[in-house]
Design a protein around this motif. Structure first.
Motif, PDB file in Angstrom:
ATOM      1  N   PHE A 115       0.830  -1.204   0.000  1.00 40.70           N
ATOM      2  CA  PHE A 115       0.000   0.000   0.000  1.00 40.70           C
ATOM      3  C   PHE A 115       0.869   1.261   0.000  1.00 40.70           C
ATOM      4  N   TYR A 116       1.970   1.219   0.773  1.00 42.24           N
ATOM      5  CA  TYR A 116       2.893   2.357   0.754  1.00 42.24           C
ATOM      6  C   TYR A 116       3.549   2.507  -0.616  1.00 42.24           C
ATOM      7  N   MET A 117       3.907   1.381  -1.211  1.00 43.19           N
ATOM      8  CA  MET A 117       4.543   1.415  -2.521  1.00 43.19           C
ATOM      9  C   MET A 117       3.600   1.983  -3.579  1.00 43.19           C
ATOM     10  N   ALA A 118       2.395   1.425  -3.643  1.00 42.50           N
ATOM     11  CA  ALA A 118       1.429   1.873  -4.645  1.00 42.50           C
ATOM     12  C   ALA A 118       1.045   3.332  -4.435  1.00 42.50           C
ATOM     13  N   GLY A 119       0.785   3.709  -3.178  1.00 40.69           N
ATOM     14  CA  GLY A 119       0.401   5.079  -2.882  1.00 40.69           C
ATOM     15  C   GLY A 119       1.492   6.077  -3.206  1.00 40.69           C
ATOM     16  N   GLY A 120       2.734   5.724  -2.872  1.00 43.03           N
ATOM     17  CA  GLY A 120       3.849   6.614  -3.171  1.00 43.03           C
ATOM     18  C   GLY A 120       4.019   6.861  -4.657  1.00 43.03           C
ATOM     19  N   GLU A 121       3.786   5.822  -5.454  1.00 41.61           N
ATOM     20  CA  GLU A 121       3.907   5.966  -6.909  1.00 41.61           C
ATOM     21  C   GLU A 121       2.825   6.878  -7.470  1.00 41.61           C
ATOM     22  N   LEU A 122       1.606   6.745  -6.964  1.00 41.68           N
ATOM     23  CA  LEU A 122       0.507   7.608  -7.442  1.00 41.68           C
ATOM     24  C   LEU A 122       0.732   9.063  -7.048  1.00 41.68           C
ATOM     25  N   ILE A 123       1.193   9.286  -5.824  1.00 33.28           N
ATOM     26  CA  ILE A 123       1.461  10.649  -5.366  1.00 33.28           C
ATOM     27  C   ILE A 123       2.576  11.287  -6.195  1.00 33.28           C
ATOM     28  N   THR A 124       3.630  10.522  -6.446  1.00 35.02           N
ATOM     29  CA  THR A 124       4.741  11.022  -7.269  1.00 35.02           C
ATOM     30  C   THR A 124       4.265  11.412  -8.656  1.00 35.02           C
ATOM     31  N   ALA A 125       3.433  10.555  -9.262  1.00 36.13           N
ATOM     32  CA  ALA A 125       2.917  10.835 -10.608  1.00 36.13           C
ATOM     33  C   ALA A 125       2.057  12.089 -10.627  1.00 36.13           C
ATOM     34  N   GLY A 126       1.213  12.258  -9.606  1.00 35.63           N
ATOM     35  CA  GLY A 126       0.342  13.429  -9.546  1.00 35.63           C
ATOM     36  C   GLY A 126       1.118  14.728  -9.431  1.00 35.63           C
ATOM     37  N   ILE A 127       2.133  14.728  -8.553  1.00 31.31           N
ATOM     38  CA  ILE A 127       2.953  15.933  -8.382  1.00 31.31           C
ATOM     39  C   ILE A 127       3.731  16.239  -9.656  1.00 31.31           C
ATOM     40  N   PHE A 128       4.298  15.200 -10.256  1.00 29.55           N
ATOM     41  CA  PHE A 128       5.076  15.402 -11.488  1.00 29.55           C
ATOM     42  C   PHE A 128       4.206  15.968 -12.607  1.00 29.55           C
ATOM     43  N   LEU A 129       3.010  15.397 -12.807  1.00 29.16           N
ATOM     44  CA  LEU A 129       2.137  15.851 -13.888  1.00 29.16           C
ATOM     45  C   LEU A 129       1.718  17.299 -13.694  1.00 29.16           C
ATOM     46  N   ALA A 130       1.362  17.669 -12.471  1.00 23.85           N
ATOM     47  CA  ALA A 130       0.940  19.040 -12.214  1.00 23.85           C
ATOM     48  C   ALA A 130       2.090  20.023 -12.436  1.00 23.85           C
ATOM     49  N   PHE A 131       3.262  19.692 -11.909  1.00 27.38           N
ATOM     50  CA  PHE A 131       4.417  20.588 -12.041  1.00 27.38           C
ATOM     51  C   PHE A 131       4.866  20.709 -13.498  1.00 27.38           C
ATOM     52  N   ALA A 132       4.960  19.570 -14.195  1.00 20.44           N
ATOM     53  CA  ALA A 132       5.410  19.582 -15.586  1.00 20.44           C
ATOM     54  C   ALA A 132       4.409  20.303 -16.476  1.00 20.44           C
ATOM     55  N   SER A 133       3.123  20.110 -16.221  1.00 23.55           N
ATOM     56  CA  SER A 133       2.090  20.794 -17.009  1.00 23.55           C
ATOM     57  C   SER A 133       2.161  22.301 -16.801  1.00 23.55           C
TER      58      SER A 133
END
Length: 453
Positions: free
Chosen positions: A410-428
């Motif tokens: 759960f920590y692994m999956a959640g960390g990956e989703l959070i990382t993706a969300g932050i990256f997409l918002a910042f890069a966009s």
């Protein structure tokens, strides 16, 4: 024979009419494509006993289905562009059904990988991608809502297939359950039959931009001849257009989705086994997936309606980032849930956030590349995501086998989703800022050359 502009031209998206039947077909196809790899997890405990294997071994079945579903994207794009959507989907329905029927006779786990994994996964892929293309062709203004409604097929089928699979397992064993499921997958052929290409109308005119929005041609119609006022040059339709990769927005989307897919499916694939290991009865454990599906049913259409609002649609990537953060935080905050009540609460919030992600992911892609390049872009995106989906669930299963601790996944999956969300918002944000800056510089240059403007 090629299609010439002065002979036939595709009509614009009707945003209704037969499109609603196409939407219904897409609803069923999406349901099987996304719910089936998760619902099959109810058989994993029995398969572990039958073939004397571990969590990671059985998790490979779902991963292979999803990996083939994604990885065959370019092949599917080429086939659709060459033969059209409906013939490809009919073949896909037969493959999906035949794969599960063959799986019911498997003598070892490797045979399951080939039949239930590769063959069924390929069949689902040949239905899923063309259904998205057809949906994008029939809807324009109502496309976010249509995508949301079609995406709702996943939770509806997840709610039904999970308890159905448990009942089939109890009454007929895993072999009988696989055989019956193979029969159910023949319904994909029915859905393929209703995917009627848009009507074409007679017109004598010059080649225009609208021609780029044409549906994939039917069998043999690979060449599009555009007639210009000054010259006549035949232009061949590309079966797979790699030029879409020059779009920076698409590259950002691909990187974000790769990270997303690493963890997105992990909780749902291992949830039933987790609950059973905590002492939850089999039927109650299977019902957890139904809870996710039930919440998801309402989340996807609602999110589609919100996405169609004028003040949200231009900022779709940020809305998608919010959905990813919500899903990731749900995983992380629920990592320590062990009792059945805690698992139900997790399923409610996971169903809501997962539904948001599912409703927005393809709408964001369509917004980046447009309908004319969607087929090629989708194929390439799915190919890259296939690598991630092949890594994610088996890696989580390996962690469980080695450390006997479900919190880690759960920590692994959640960390990956959070990382993706932050990256997409910042890069966009950075990409949008750069585009605005380039636009301003171009405007100032135009003013310097033509002061009267």
């Amino acid at each position: 024979m090629g299609i010439t502009v002065d002979e036939r031209e595709t009509e614009g998206a009707p945003d209704g009419g037969w499109g609603w039947i196409v939407l219904l077909g897409g609803f069923v196809i999406t349901g099987f494509s996304y719910a089936f790899p998760k619902a099959i997890s109810v058989y994993f405990k029995e398969l572990m006993r039958e073939f004397d294997c571990g969590y990671s071994d059985t998790a490979w079945i779902s991963s292979i289905i999803l990996a083939v579903l994604y990885g065959s994207g370019p092949v599917c794009s080429i086939m659709v562009n060459k033969f059209g959507c409906r013939p490809v989907m009919l073949v896909g329905g037969l493959l999906a059904s035949g794969g599960m029927i063959s799986a019911s006779f498997s003598a070892n786990i490797i045979q399951l990988y080939l039949t239930a994994g590769v063959i069924t996964g390929l069949g689902l892929a040949l239905n899923f991608q063309p259904s998205l293309i057809m949906l994008g062709s029939y809807f324009d203004k109502r496309r976010p809502i249509a995508n949301g409604l079609a995406a709702a097929g996943s939770p509806v089928f997840l709610s039904a297939l999970s308890p159905l699979g448990q009942e089939l397992l109890n009454h007929y064993g895993w072999r009988g359950g696989f055989l019956i499921t193979g029969g159910l997958l023949l319904n994909l052929c029915t859905c393929a039959a209703v995917m009627r290409p848009l009507k074409r109308k007679e017109r004598k005119a010059v080649c225009s931009q609208e021609l780029k929005e044409m549906l994939p041609p039917e069998a043999g119609q690979e060449t599009i001849i555009c007639e210009d006022n000054n010259d006549k040059k035949p232009t061949k339709k590309k079966l797979l257009d790699f030029s879409v990769l020059y779009d920076r927005g698409l590259i950002i989307y691909i990187i974000a989705k790769f990270i997303v897919v690493l963890g997105l499916f992990v909780p749902t694939i291992l949830l039933v086994n987790y609950a059973k290991d905590q002492g939850v009865p089999d039927k109650d454990a299977a019902f957890l997936l139904s809870i996710i599906g039930f919440i998801d049913i309402f989340a996807r259409p609602t999110c589609g309606i919100l996405a169609s609002l004028k003040w949200i649609r231009p900022k779709m990537s940020y809305f998608f980032s919010l959905a990813l953060l919500f899903n990731g935080l749900t995983d992380v905050c629920s990592a320590t849930s062990t009792d059945y009540k805690g698992l139900i609460i997790f399923c409610v919030f996971f169903g809501l956030s997962y539904g948001m992600v599912g409703a927005l992911q393809f709408e964001v892609l369509m917004g980046i590349v447009g309908t004319s390049s969607f087929s090629s872009a989708l194929g390439l995106v799915l190919l890259i995501e296939a690598v991630a989906v092949l890594i994610g669930p088996p890696s989580a299963g390996y962690l469980v086998d080695k450390y006997k601790n479900y919190e880690l996944i759960f920590y692994m999956a959640g960390g990956e989703l959070i990382t993706a969300g932050i990256f997409l918002a910042f890069a966009s944000f950075c990409l949008l800022t750069k585009r605005n800056k380039d636009t301003q510089q171009k405007h100032h240059a135009d003013v310097a050359i033509n002061p009267k403007r």
